[in-house]
Design a protein around this motif. Sequence first.
Motif, PDB file in Angstrom:
ATOM      1  N   PRO A 261      -0.741 -22.463  50.911  1.00 42.72           N
ATOM      2  CA  PRO A 261       0.003 -22.376  49.647  1.00 42.72           C
ATOM      3  C   PRO A 261      -0.754 -23.067  48.523  1.00 42.72           C
ATOM      4  O   PRO A 261      -1.432 -24.049  48.741  1.00 42.72           O
ATOM      5  N   ILE A 262      -0.611 -22.526  47.324  1.00 37.69           N
ATOM      6  CA  ILE A 262      -1.291 -23.074  46.154  1.00 37.69           C
ATOM      7  C   ILE A 262      -0.630 -24.382  45.738  1.00 37.69           C
ATOM      8  O   ILE A 262       0.601 -24.521  45.795  1.00 37.69           O
ATOM      9  N   ASN A 263      -1.453 -25.340  45.314  1.00 37.76           N
ATOM     10  CA  ASN A 263      -0.946 -26.624  44.814  1.00 37.76           C
ATOM     11  C   ASN A 263      -0.379 -26.392  43.418  1.00 37.76           C
ATOM     12  O   ASN A 263      -1.057 -26.540  42.410  1.00 37.76           O
ATOM     13  N   GLU A 264       0.902 -26.018  43.380  1.00 35.74           N
ATOM     14  CA  GLU A 264       1.523 -25.627  42.116  1.00 35.74           C
ATOM     15  C   GLU A 264       1.568 -26.779  41.106  1.00 35.74           C
ATOM     16  O   GLU A 264       1.373 -26.585  39.910  1.00 35.74           O
ATOM     17  N   THR A 265       1.827 -27.983  41.603  1.00 41.45           N
ATOM     18  CA  THR A 265       1.911 -29.148  40.708  1.00 41.45           C
ATOM     19  C   THR A 265       0.580 -29.373  39.980  1.00 41.45           C
ATOM     20  O   THR A 265       0.530 -29.549  38.754  1.00 41.45           O
ATOM     21  N   ALA A 266      -0.506 -29.347  40.734  1.00 43.43           N
ATOM     22  CA  ALA A 266      -1.825 -29.553  40.133  1.00 43.43           C
ATOM     23  C   ALA A 266      -2.167 -28.416  39.177  1.00 43.43           C
ATOM     24  O   ALA A 266      -2.763 -28.633  38.108  1.00 43.43           O
ATOM     25  N   LEU A 267      -1.794 -27.171  39.570  1.00 43.02           N
ATOM     26  CA  LEU A 267      -2.072 -26.008  38.731  1.00 43.02           C
ATOM     27  C   LEU A 267      -1.427 -26.165  37.358  1.00 43.02           C
ATOM     28  O   LEU A 267      -2.102 -26.068  36.314  1.00 43.02           O
ATOM     29  N   PHE A 268      -0.119 -26.440  37.327  1.00 38.87           N
ATOM     30  CA  PHE A 268       0.601 -26.499  36.056  1.00 38.87           C
ATOM     31  C   PHE A 268       0.289 -27.776  35.272  1.00 38.87           C
ATOM     32  O   PHE A 268       0.347 -27.776  34.038  1.00 38.87           O
ATOM     33  N   ASP A 269      -0.036 -28.833  35.977  1.00 42.28           N
ATOM     34  CA  ASP A 269      -0.404 -30.061  35.278  1.00 42.28           C
ATOM     35  C   ASP A 269      -1.672 -29.835  34.434  1.00 42.28           C
ATOM     36  O   ASP A 269      -1.741 -30.226  33.269  1.00 42.28           O
ATOM     37  N   ASN A 270      -2.685 -29.168  35.001  1.00 39.91           N
ATOM     38  CA  ASN A 270      -3.910 -28.886  34.271  1.00 39.91           C
ATOM     39  C   ASN A 270      -3.695 -27.872  33.150  1.00 39.91           C
ATOM     40  O   ASN A 270      -4.284 -27.990  32.071  1.00 39.91           O
ATOM     41  N   LEU A 271      -2.823 -26.882  33.397  1.00 35.27           N
ATOM     42  CA  LEU A 271      -2.542 -25.890  32.364  1.00 35.27           C
ATOM     43  C   LEU A 271      -1.796 -26.502  31.179  1.00 35.27           C
ATOM     44  O   LEU A 271      -2.036 -26.154  30.022  1.00 35.27           O
ATOM     45  N   GLU A 272      -0.887 -27.416  31.455  1.00 40.56           N
ATOM     46  CA  GLU A 272      -0.161 -28.087  30.365  1.00 40.56           C
ATOM     47  C   GLU A 272      -1.116 -28.922  29.513  1.00 40.56           C
ATOM     48  O   GLU A 272      -1.025 -28.946  28.282  1.00 40.56           O
ATOM     49  N   LYS A 273      -2.033 -29.625  30.166  1.00 45.69           N
ATOM     50  CA  LYS A 273      -3.017 -30.427  29.414  1.00 45.69           C
ATOM     51  C   LYS A 273      -3.920 -29.529  28.576  1.00 45.69           C
ATOM     52  O   LYS A 273      -4.253 -29.857  27.432  1.00 45.69           O
TER      53      LYS A 273
END
Length: 672
Positions: A261-273
């Motif tokens: 499964p994709i690390n969703e938290t890390a994905l969206f954290d970087n996209l928000e930044k």
Amino acid sequence: MHEKTTLNQIKNTKTKWLFSFLILFFFTTLNAQVSAVEKIASYGYSKRFSDSSASKKIQQQALNLAKKKKNIDDEVICYSYLALTQRRLLHLKEFTRYADTAYILAQKSIKTRVKAFASLAMGNLKSYIDDKPQAIDHLLHSYTLFSKINAHDQCAKIAADISYLFSPASPEKVHKYAQEALEHAYKAKDPESKLYARLAYGGYLTDKLESGTEKDWQKTLDFLKTTVVLAEKESFDIISKSNIGIAYINLADLYSKGPKPINETALFDNLEKATAIAKKYNIKIIYRSAIGLQGFYYTEKGNYVKAEMLFIEGIKYQLSLPYTDNYLLATFYNCLKEVSAKRHDFEAYYAYDTLFTKYNQLKYNETTQKLLQNADARFESSKKMERIKQLELENELEQQNKLLGYGIAGVLLLGLVFMFRSYYFRQRYYLKREEILKQEQTNSELKLQLMEKETIENLATRLSLERRLLRSQMDPHFIFNALGNIQSMILQKDTIPAVSYLNKFAKLTRQILEQSRKETISLEEEIGTLKNYIELQQLRLNNSFEYAIVCDESVEEDILIPPLLIQPFIENAVEHGLKPKPKEEKGVLQINFSQQTQQRNLICTIKDNGIGLTASRKLKTNENHTSLSTTITDERLAKMQKDHPYAGFQVLERNADNGETGCIVIINIPIL
């Protein structure tokens, strides 16, 4: 014999190698030197993201300064920075004009750094107008030149750009220049160069994942995570904020392509930044990529509502800006079309398709116009380059012809000069040789006599001045009166005061004798001598006056001044001002010191409440006493005015209207 020859050859080889190394070091240092004008232009270029208007203004000021100084090297660098700034602002016309000007002017320079900047600007222009072969040629030339002068920060960025230009056609060269970019960046120790190089190398690692394994993916992930950490840690020193946003986007994209499964938290954290940076600095490509990645993720996950909300949010934000980005709007509406199709909402699909068609057509028109502009720019640039090459060939041929002409003329001139010299000087040489020798001997004798005469005169002048100075300080009447008073005290059996004053007299005499032979003394020594002198005068005049010596806070007591300048004025104050006063009136002598630090000047102010200048002249007292002290002091101060223009003194009458009597003497004493 053979062994000795071999040793000599080795020594000669070492000498040649050392000489070559010194020449290389000298020219490297010369070419690597950064001028003050370049520093101003570089500072203006650094503000291109935060304040583009101020950036252009500062760089234009640097260019004007270079033109005023008529420094072509600085002009080339200023034009190069202006060209790179116009690329950031997407102004092709100004970009082309500045880059061409820099490249043409650089042909007149011999400095490696200047030519490197001109090739850098031209390489960026060729890259911007999609002329890859020419872009690679110019950037490689610039990279080679900057490498020669160890400009590692520039090398890191140029090597990274070259790696992008070789992608995806030549993976080996992509890897080569991305690796070299990293090496230069860490030598430069510049945060922006390091991030620039790491992005290039990260792109190379990401491209390799198409045929890689999960282990390769983890290696790439670790590299990109380290890149983000370094970018966050050194964000203040990184001028190109878009590169920080790209680092977040690259890491988020890698997470989205990773194993499930994709690390969703890390994905969206970087996209928000990344989105935050895009909005703050108005970086369209970062914003489009951040919204697109989030939308694609939710679309693949089946959360169509969330994906639609994201794309609509991106459209609203784009429409709120003062300009329209047709490419971005067309991209978002196309994504909404796909989401509507998957939701089977064909009414929404039709509405989104209508808007997509509108903005896609506008995007196509803009793209077509840009392609035409780039084609025109490539054509004009090619014409200019051909013209430059033609001019270079013409200049080279003209230079060769000039050199040949100069060479022939020089050889003929040297031959004529040699013939004339051989004929003329050989005839005169023997005739004048004896005459010249005699003249030289006479001149030497005259010089020796003159030097001896000058030395004796200087010594006599100095001794005369010392004797006159000593006599002016040790007035015979003062000496006899002081000794008489001391003798009277001894006869009256006032032993203790007599011994005290005798010590003061002896000390004063020794001080004056010693100081008259010194060039400088400290203010503290001068004040000590004045105190002894005044106290002896008090004894001579039966304590008929009081005195005070005050130094301002600004005065440093260890400063050095010429000796024996102040005492003659105190003598005049006592002898002609305080002594004639009626006995029932108490005399007062005030001495004040202040300092003018910048002028290297000490101001001594002497005030007395004596009878004043007018009354003193009328009395004509002490006619037999001829005092040369003031005249000698005036001569000394006049000689000092050559190096110390403030040196001098003035004597003023105190204001009788205010009930004041006496004189004020202001002496400007040079601090040595």
